[in-house]
Design a protein around this motif. Structure first.
Motif, PDB file in Angstrom:
ATOM      1  N   PRO A   1       2.876   4.076  -2.085  1.00  0.00           N
ATOM      2  CA  PRO A   1       2.785   4.577  -3.465  1.00  0.00           C
ATOM      3  C   PRO A   1       3.977   4.108  -4.312  1.00  0.00           C
ATOM      4  O   PRO A   1       5.086   4.013  -3.800  1.00  0.00           O
ATOM      5  CB  PRO A   1       2.817   6.096  -3.300  1.00  0.00           C
ATOM      6  CG  PRO A   1       2.533   6.363  -1.878  1.00  0.00           C
ATOM      7  CD  PRO A   1       2.877   5.142  -1.097  1.00  0.00           C
TER       8      PRO A   1
ATOM      9  N   THR B   1      -6.543   3.254  -4.619  1.00  0.00           N
ATOM     10  CA  THR B   1      -6.697   4.667  -4.253  1.00  0.00           C
ATOM     11  C   THR B   1      -7.817   5.287  -5.091  1.00  0.00           C
ATOM     12  O   THR B   1      -8.658   6.038  -4.595  1.00  0.00           O
ATOM     13  CB  THR B   1      -5.370   5.424  -4.473  1.00  0.00           C
ATOM     14  OG1 THR B   1      -4.348   4.706  -3.790  1.00  0.00           O
ATOM     15  CG2 THR B   1      -5.421   6.839  -3.957  1.00  0.00           C
TER      16      THR B   1
ATOM     17  N   HIS C   1      -6.249   4.013 -13.166  1.00  0.00           N
ATOM     18  CA  HIS C   1      -6.630   4.829 -12.005  1.00  0.00           C
ATOM     19  C   HIS C   1      -6.976   6.263 -12.404  1.00  0.00           C
ATOM     20  O   HIS C   1      -7.165   7.113 -11.549  1.00  0.00           O
ATOM     21  CB  HIS C   1      -5.484   4.835 -10.981  1.00  0.00           C
ATOM     22  CG  HIS C   1      -4.297   5.650 -11.397  1.00  0.00           C
ATOM     23  ND1 HIS C   1      -3.454   5.260 -12.410  1.00  0.00           N
ATOM     24  CD2 HIS C   1      -3.822   6.848 -10.942  1.00  0.00           C
ATOM     25  CE1 HIS C   1      -2.506   6.174 -12.549  1.00  0.00           C
ATOM     26  NE2 HIS C   1      -2.708   7.147 -11.678  1.00  0.00           N
TER      27      HIS C   1
ATOM     28  N   GLY D   1     -11.248   4.347  -3.839  1.00  0.00           N
ATOM     29  CA  GLY D   1     -11.657   5.183  -2.705  1.00  0.00           C
ATOM     30  C   GLY D   1     -12.259   6.501  -3.189  1.00  0.00           C
ATOM     31  O   GLY D   1     -13.303   6.944  -2.700  1.00  0.00           O
ATOM     32  N   LYS D   2     -11.643   7.109  -4.203  1.00  0.00           N
ATOM     33  CA  LYS D   2     -12.141   8.401  -4.732  1.00  0.00           C
ATOM     34  C   LYS D   2     -13.521   8.219  -5.363  1.00  0.00           C
ATOM     35  O   LYS D   2     -14.412   9.058  -5.238  1.00  0.00           O
ATOM     36  CB  LYS D   2     -11.183   8.925  -5.813  1.00  0.00           C
ATOM     37  CG  LYS D   2      -9.850   9.406  -5.276  1.00  0.00           C
ATOM     38  CD  LYS D   2      -9.037   9.982  -6.430  1.00  0.00           C
ATOM     39  CE  LYS D   2      -7.599  10.192  -6.015  1.00  0.00           C
ATOM     40  NZ  LYS D   2      -6.728  10.503  -7.140  1.00  0.00           N
TER      41      LYS D   2
ATOM     42  N   ALA E   1      -7.591  -0.646   2.647  1.00  0.00           N
ATOM     43  CA  ALA E   1      -7.453   0.587   1.871  1.00  0.00           C
ATOM     44  C   ALA E   1      -8.773   1.308   1.625  1.00  0.00           C
ATOM     45  O   ALA E   1      -8.782   2.509   1.391  1.00  0.00           O
ATOM     46  CB  ALA E   1      -6.792   0.274   0.530  1.00  0.00           C
TER      47      ALA E   1
ATOM     48  N   LEU F   1       0.815  -1.207   0.000  1.00  0.00           N
ATOM     49  CA  LEU F   1       0.000   0.000   0.000  1.00  0.00           C
ATOM     50  C   LEU F   1       0.849   1.258   0.000  1.00  0.00           C
ATOM     51  O   LEU F   1       0.389   2.346   0.292  1.00  0.00           O
ATOM     52  CB  LEU F   1      -0.956  -0.022   1.191  1.00  0.00           C
ATOM     53  CG  LEU F   1      -2.085  -1.051   1.029  1.00  0.00           C
ATOM     54  CD1 LEU F   1      -2.920  -1.162   2.276  1.00  0.00           C
ATOM     55  CD2 LEU F   1      -2.961  -0.701  -0.156  1.00  0.00           C
TER      56      LEU F   1
ATOM     57  N   TYR G   1      -1.856  -0.274  -5.949  1.00  0.00           N
ATOM     58  CA  TYR G   1      -1.984   0.909  -5.094  1.00  0.00           C
ATOM     59  C   TYR G   1      -2.802   1.993  -5.801  1.00  0.00           C
ATOM     60  O   TYR G   1      -3.710   2.609  -5.223  1.00  0.00           O
ATOM     61  CB  TYR G   1      -0.593   1.448  -4.732  1.00  0.00           C
ATOM     62  CG  TYR G   1      -0.660   2.748  -3.995  1.00  0.00           C
ATOM     63  CD1 TYR G   1      -0.813   2.785  -2.610  1.00  0.00           C
ATOM     64  CD2 TYR G   1      -0.607   3.961  -4.680  1.00  0.00           C
ATOM     65  CE1 TYR G   1      -0.908   3.993  -1.932  1.00  0.00           C
ATOM     66  CE2 TYR G   1      -0.701   5.166  -4.014  1.00  0.00           C
ATOM     67  CZ  TYR G   1      -0.848   5.175  -2.639  1.00  0.00           C
ATOM     68  OH  TYR G   1      -0.946   6.366  -1.980  1.00  0.00           O
ATOM     69  N   GLU G   2      -2.471   2.210  -7.078  1.00  0.00           N
ATOM     70  CA  GLU G   2      -3.185   3.252  -7.834  1.00  0.00           C
ATOM     71  C   GLU G   2      -4.666   2.894  -7.992  1.00  0.00           C
ATOM     72  O   GLU G   2      -5.542   3.752  -7.853  1.00  0.00           O
ATOM     73  CB  GLU G   2      -2.532   3.422  -9.209  1.00  0.00           C
ATOM     74  CG  GLU G   2      -1.145   4.042  -9.133  1.00  0.00           C
ATOM     75  CD  GLU G   2      -0.429   4.031 -10.469  1.00  0.00           C
ATOM     76  OE1 GLU G   2       0.260   5.021 -10.773  1.00  0.00           O
ATOM     77  OE2 GLU G   2      -0.526   3.019 -11.210  1.00  0.00           O
TER      78      GLU G   2
END
Ligand code: SF4
Length: 355
Positions: A10, A231, A190, A234-235, A270, A8, A227-228
């Protein structure tokens, strides 16, 4: 075993948005505002621009060998008009496949587009999205009062092309206005920023394709990393979209239990709490056809993708050529394990299918 905290972190470099090396236009595509906009974008990028009479037939694609042509095709954008407005079916995730783009710049070894798109899988985007959406509206009316779901990622990864075409946002906002229409798509990219302020009205399920680290590392070149993707998920959840994960292909590999347990745990760690309220999972075990195996071995000769017919079960296909899937005992183990992990970490989520 991999540790989630490391994964996790970046990455050293962001995965960049796709910029093709060559762009073709059908002349009539330039009569559409979207065609003109893409042309301006291509010029601003300083890209070589050519003309083609048909987006289905590019005859002067550069490249010496077949492999060269394949690689170049994956970096070539073709802008055209979608003529076929009859939508294919898209079971089990939706009723129809909605055309938005064909082809993809990523190099996933296992991708079924390897066989369906032929030797030169250049990336086609369509400028007549109004015609396509009108057709979608007709399909919705035909099925009323049932809900009609449209899958926008059957032949491409539309999020990876959004900065060029802007079509996905149009589709999302169109479906937002349709009481009986729903949109779904899946991505390994992403680059979700242009979609976060779309008026989706919760009618679009935004899904990310994720996998055990072993699979992402070995078989998914030129995609955004885990990771990307997480993330971005989540957005997307923060923007109010219903969220989903497709775990595909689920691959039996050494340490698969650790790999997939780790994946589910990492998603859990995450994801913001708000993302869990309306969450789906779709699970697809790895499969291949004989034709796909030959093509994959030519294009990715060093692939570690296991495609040994002896170790698989043959599943007859409806249209002739069958597929090799895992034998029942392995498939059942994979299924039971994935269900157990997902139910333990996401008791509120819905598992839509395992196939
Ligand atoms: Fe195929 Fe999806 Fe990979 Fe693109 S991102 S190559 S469509 S599996």
């Amino acid at each position: 075993m991999l540790h989630s905290t490391e994964l996790l972190t970046p990455p050293a470099r962001d995965t960049k948005v796709f910029v093709p090396e060559l762009v073709y236009f059908e002349p009539d595509a330039l009569n559409y505002p979207k065609g003109q906009k893409i042309q301006e974008w291509a010029k601003a990028q300083g890209l070589p621009i050519r003309t083609t009479t048909s987006h289905n037939r590019i005859t002067d694609l550069p490249g010496e060998s077949d492999l060269d042509k394949y690689r170049i095709a994956k970096r070539t954008l073709v802008v055209g008009i979608r003529k076929t407005l009859k939508f294919d079916q898209s079971k089990p995730s939706a009723e129809y496949a909605i055309p938005i783009a064909t082809g993809c710049m990523a190099h996933c070894h296992y991708c079924y587009l390897q066989t369906t798109l032929g030797a030169k899988p250049y990336i086609r985007v369509y400028v007549n999205t109004d015609d396509i959406l009108r057709q979608a509206e007709q399909y919705i009316q035909e099925r009323a009062p049932e809900i009609t779901r449209f899958e926008a990622a059957c032949t491409s990864d539309p999020v990876g092309l959004e900065h060029i075409s802007g079509s996905l946002k149009e589709y999302i906002e169109f479906m937002g206005q349709q009481p009986l229409g729903r949109l779904r798509f899946v991505t390994k990219y992403h680059h979700v920023e242009p979609l976060l302020d779309a008026e989706h009205n919760k009618h679009t399920r935004f899904r990310f394709s994720v996998n055990a680290e072993y699979v992402i590392k070995n078989f998914e070149p030129a995609t955004s990393n885990f990771y990307e993707r997480i993330t971005a998920a989540g957005k997307v959840a923060h923007a109010g979209y219903p969220l989903g994960f497709i775990i595909a292909p689920i691959i039996w590999h050494e340490g698969w239990e650790d790999g997939y347990a780790d994946l589910i745990r990492r998603i859990r760690e995450a994801l913001p709490a708000e993302a869990r309220s309306d969450l789906t999972f779709e699970l697809i075990q790895h499969r291949f056809t004989k034709t796909a195996k030959n093509i994959i071995q030519q294009r990715y000769p060093k692939t570690k993708l296991e495609m040994d017919e002896e170790k698989r079960k043959y599943k007859w296909g409806r249209w002739g050529q069958g597929k090799y899937v895992y034998p029942d005992d392995q498939a059942n183990l994979l299924k039971a394990f994935m269900y157990e992990q997902i139910e333990a970490h996401f008791p509120e989520a819905k598992i839509e299918y395992f196939t």
